[in-house]
Design an enzyme around this catalytic site. Sequence first.
Site, PDB file in Angstrom:
ATOM      1  N   ASP A  14     -41.359  -2.432 -22.380  1.00  0.00           N
ATOM      2  CA  ASP A  14     -40.480  -0.778 -22.780  1.00  0.00           C
ATOM      3  C   ASP A  14     -39.473  -2.013 -23.245  1.00  0.00           C
ATOM      4  OD1 ASP A  14     -39.488   1.083 -23.149  1.00  0.00           O
ATOM      5  OD2 ASP A  14     -40.077   1.596 -20.081  1.00  0.00           O
ATOM      6  N   HIS A  31     -36.024  -2.624 -31.634  1.00  0.00           N
ATOM      7  CA  HIS A  31     -37.218  -3.211 -32.056  1.00  0.00           C
ATOM      8  C   HIS A  31     -37.560  -4.350 -32.689  1.00  0.00           C
ATOM      9  CE1 HIS A  31     -38.275   0.118 -30.378  1.00  0.00           C
ATOM     10  NE2 HIS A  31     -37.807   1.698 -31.587  1.00  0.00           N
ATOM     11  N   LEU A 126     -58.435 -15.505 -28.743  1.00  0.00           N
ATOM     12  CA  LEU A 126     -58.352 -14.390 -28.077  1.00  0.00           C
ATOM     13  C   LEU A 126     -58.223 -13.618 -28.773  1.00  0.00           C
ATOM     14  CD1 LEU A 126     -55.484 -13.777 -26.179  1.00  0.00           C
ATOM     15  CD2 LEU A 126     -54.239 -13.581 -28.153  1.00  0.00           C
TER      16      LEU A 126
END
Length: 228
Positions: A14, A31, A126
């Site tokens: 955020d 972004h 991962l």
Amino acid sequence: MPKTALKHLAIIMDGNGRWAEQRGLNRTKGHEKGAEIIRDITTYCAKHPTVETVTFYAFSTENWKRPKLEVDFLMKLLDRYLQKELSTYQDNNVCFKAIGDLDAFSPKLQQRIALTEEATQNNTDLTHILALNYGGRAEITTAVNSLMKEGKTTVSEEDISSALQTPYSNIDLLVRTSGEERISNFLLWQLSYAEFYFSQTLWPDFNAEELNEIIEDFEQRNRRFGGL
Ligand code: IPE
Ligand code: IPE
Ligand code: MG
């Protein structure tokens, strides 16, 4: 010695918009910078000795409320990101998965997501999950509906857990950046015993060094799960 090992990390990324606004830039620049941070955090997690899964909140079921221009930009950015980062996933042995209601996306973007999942499915260092058009309530509701379709009239916690898009996943640690202290409909079921860490850093300024400190803090916590 760590008291507790981190296996599944979840991150609410955020603060992209505020990062850009503070610099007099368009929110889209935040972004773009934010997408680059995902790469750094992913490579850090792939090398970490205990982290097996990292789930990033990239677009919520509520984010459609944003101006169309910003939503359209995010969709394009996601497509570009996946195209660019395929080599990062392959080079770091990372398996990519998406959760959320992907039907709302364009066929081209859905295809890009499917291709990325397919190309990386055998990578084992991962699991990197992107939550896209994701909502915790929607995920639980979809799971219950699918169980009812199978003919179940009552359901157990195990039934719901295994019908979720993230069945294997109790979250150990949730990190949210930008100083906001809320869940915003992320992984409601899977967060039931997660530890929380709220960072003041805006996501585009976040880095592996700060994450490393957060994980060290987590490793010293005493998780009781209701016991003593
Ligand atoms: C997070 O940053 C990214 C998405 C929700 C897509 P924001 O865009 O929410 O940034 P702020 O909260 O407005 O600063
Ligand atoms: C949560 O951030 C969603 C993502 C990070 C994708 P928001 O910025 O949308 O959340 P609220 O509106 O501040 O709760
Ligand atoms: Mg926000």
